[in-house]
Design an enzyme around this catalytic site. Structure first.
Site, mmCIF file in Angstrom:
data_model
loop_
_atom_site.group_PDB
_atom_site.id
_atom_site.type_symbol
_atom_site.label_atom_id
_atom_site.label_comp_id
_atom_site.label_asym_id
_atom_site.label_seq_id
_atom_site.Cartn_x
_atom_site.Cartn_y
_atom_site.Cartn_z
ATOM 1 N N THR A 1 0.866 -1.190 0.000
ATOM 2 C CA THR A 1 0.000 0.000 0.000
ATOM 3 C C THR A 1 0.897 1.233 0.000
ATOM 4 O O THR A 1 1.311 1.686 -1.056
ATOM 5 C CB THR A 1 -0.970 -0.014 1.203
ATOM 6 O OG1 THR A 1 -0.235 -0.241 2.406
ATOM 7 C CG2 THR A 1 -2.020 -1.097 1.027
ATOM 8 N N LYS B 1 4.145 -6.977 4.014
ATOM 9 C CA LYS B 1 3.891 -5.597 3.666
ATOM 10 C C LYS B 1 3.544 -4.842 4.940
ATOM 11 O O LYS B 1 3.072 -5.404 5.919
ATOM 12 C CB LYS B 1 2.768 -5.462 2.638
ATOM 13 C CG LYS B 1 1.387 -5.913 3.084
ATOM 14 C CD LYS B 1 0.587 -4.917 3.886
ATOM 15 C CE LYS B 1 0.544 -3.561 3.217
ATOM 16 N NZ LYS B 1 -0.131 -2.571 4.140
ATOM 17 N N THR C 1 -1.525 -1.671 8.570
ATOM 18 C CA THR C 1 -1.966 -3.027 8.360
ATOM 19 C C THR C 1 -0.793 -3.866 7.875
ATOM 20 O O THR C 1 -0.148 -3.525 6.936
ATOM 21 C CB THR C 1 -3.092 -3.110 7.330
ATOM 22 O OG1 THR C 1 -2.717 -2.364 6.181
ATOM 23 C CG2 THR C 1 -4.358 -2.495 7.889
ATOM 24 N N GLU D 1 6.667 4.556 7.312
ATOM 25 C CA GLU D 1 6.225 5.742 6.577
ATOM 26 C C GLU D 1 7.040 6.975 6.983
ATOM 27 O O GLU D 1 7.032 7.384 8.141
ATOM 28 C CB GLU D 1 4.736 5.988 6.831
ATOM 29 C CG GLU D 1 3.863 4.948 6.172
ATOM 30 C CD GLU D 1 2.400 5.033 6.551
ATOM 31 O OE1 GLU D 1 1.575 4.463 5.815
ATOM 32 O OE2 GLU D 1 2.084 5.654 7.579
ATOM 33 N N THR E 1 -6.709 10.372 0.177
ATOM 34 C CA THR E 1 -6.799 11.185 -1.038
ATOM 35 C C THR E 1 -5.615 10.950 -1.952
ATOM 36 O O THR E 1 -5.585 11.454 -3.052
ATOM 37 C CB THR E 1 -6.867 12.672 -0.675
ATOM 38 O OG1 THR E 1 -5.720 13.018 0.144
ATOM 39 C CG2 THR E 1 -8.121 12.969 0.108
#
Length: 474
Positions: free
Chosen positions: A203, A232, A243, A330, A474
């Site tokens: 993702t 992942k 997740t 991230e 978004t």
């Protein structure tokens, strides 16, 4: 089974190094480029070849689950040529996603035997989606089952289901169902197939996380066994089995009754010892499949040398996979090992390590290359205290005058002592800045009260973490 080679142009696009972007005011950006290429700093973590277990086939197929995905694979299919043993560990989050419920039921109903495949979509978590979400997950498994000969054991479906992505949205289920036969036709055994499959479960990941290796077991020393796995995750990572998804496959012959305990122990030392942001996902699932295709003596007892050896192999392998998740946190710029030693109990050490690893103040200081060891000590101090409104509790694991804190450099140079037996050291700030400039760092906390220890792996918090998660939908 038919094989279909993946497009080499797709892999060139993924592997084309993209420099880390930098804004005009010097803020560092580490998120995945919009064109899907892998940042140059992460290319080193992507294997260019592999040795994969016999009897397993995989594929990564484009569906377009998420409207913004215009061409990257987002449907992963892992299949065994023969029915195999399988086990999985799942999230403890009370809002468990539909595929978690469905996969748990499949394994329970089949008693961890006769599993043929795992089907996974990215782009939508199918979590908190009610009865309709459960029906969608069941349809995914049923469609995957159609690709194989119907089992004769009357135990129902033989496919596990996983999903990852945005919570609270229904799957575009018909698009997925229509592509499962395509994914089956595309199954293959090459490195490109495995890499495409690892990419399909991503993702916000900036790179596909794939490992493989060979091993042997004492009772069958002449046989080369193989193990491969993919995972992942980059955010919502604080597993409690983010997740986070993972699939591990081996061609070693492991009895179905032993796989659950082997996997639980391995996950406890690996995926349950990482954190990026402290959030435990609704979808966390790690599955292991063993088809015995390489032959040899089946592992049937916990008292054998084979069991001990395989447990260590599986744990080390899962740990290396889990570390890749942290390296792709991230917006992360650092890979941080938190080690707590000399503790009266392992449980206490894990609690302290986990608390330090989740502290926003510790993580932001690491990003800023600030040797603010007081934040580490602060997190240690509140890690085991009672909740607000509850009576003050005794915390025997933590004795301030026995506690020491150090930075352990990744280049092998001597540790930098920050606190020794509760007394602050005169810190060489220049030396501290040198250590914190490295990508890898270890924080060592010695409690001075026992022989137990625990390790957690985490990353820093950057400006980019806020940007990624502020813009996620978004």
């Amino acid at each position: 089974m038919a094989f279909r080679l993946s497009s080499s142009s797709t892999f060139r696009r993924w592997m084309d190094p993209t420099p880390l972007q930098t804004s005009v005011n010097g803020i560092r950006f580490y998120s995945a480029p919009l064109d899907g290429t892998i940042p140059s700093a992460k290319v080193k973590y992507v294997p260019t070849s592999g040795t994969y277990p016999k009897g397993f086939l995989v594929s990564g197929t484009y569906v377009g689950v998420k409207a913004t995905n215009k061409g990257s694979p987002d449907l992963a299919f892992l299949a065994s040529e023969i029915p195999c043993a399988a086990a999985a560990v799942f999230t403890k989050n009370k809002f468990q996603a539909a595929p978690v419920t469905v996969s748990r039921e499949v394994l329970k109903r089949r008693n961890n035997t006769g599993i043929r495949s795992v089907i996974v979509n990215s782009g939508c978590a199918n979590a908190v989606t009610g009865k309709g979400g459960l029906e969608d997950a069941e349809r995914m498994g049923a469609e995957a089952d159609k690709c194989f000969k119907t089992p004769t054991d009357d135990l129902g479906g033989s496919s596990l289901v996983m999903s990852t992505g945005v919570i609270g949205q229904r799957l575009p289920i018909q698009k997925i169902i229509d592509k499962i036969p395509v994914a089956y036709e595309g199954l293959g055994t090459s490195h490109d197939h495995w890499l495409a499959t690892a990419r399909a479960i991503c993702t916000t990941d900036t790179f596909p996380k794939l490992l493989s290796r060979t091993f042997s077991l004492p009772s069958s020393p002449s046989i080369e066994y193989r193990i491969a796995g993919m995972t992942k995750g980059a955010g919502m990572i604080h597993p409690n089995m983010a997740t986070l998804l993972g699939m591990i496959a081996t061609d070693a012959p492991i009895a179905p009754s032993l796989l659950p305990s082997l996997l639980r122990r391995a996950v406890n030392k690996s995926f349950n010892s990482i954190t990026i942001d402290g959030d435990t996902s609704t979808n966390d699932t790690i599955a292991v499949l063993a088809n015995g295709a390489a032959g040899g003596n089946e592992l049937t007892s916990e008292t054998t040398e084979d069991y001990t050896v395989f447990q260590n192999i599986l744990t080390d392998f899962a740990t290396d996979l889990a570390k890749l998740v942290v390296r792709d946190g991230e917006g992360a710029t650092k890979f941080v090992t938190i080690r707590v030693t000399e503790s009266p109990s392992e449980i206490g050490a894990r609690k302290i390590a986990s608390t330090i690893a989740r502290s926003p103040l510790v993580k932001t200081a690491l990003y800023g290359k600030d040797a603010n060891w007081g934040r580490i000590l602060c997190a240690t101090g509140y890690s085991q205290i009672s909740e607000p409104g509850m009576p003050i509790n005794d915390v025997p694991d933590i004795v301030p005058e026995n506690t020491s804190v150090s930075f352990i450099p990744s280049d092998g140079s001597p540790e930098l002592k920050l606190l020794v037996n509760g007394e602050p050291e005169s810190v060489d700030e220049f030396r501290a800045a040198e250590i914190l400039d490295h990508e890898d760092l270890e924080i060592l906390v010695r409690l001075g009260g026992g022989k137990e220890e625990a390790t957690y792996w985490t990353c820093d918090y950057s400006h980019e973490y806020i940007t990624i998660n502020g813009d996620y939908r978004t």
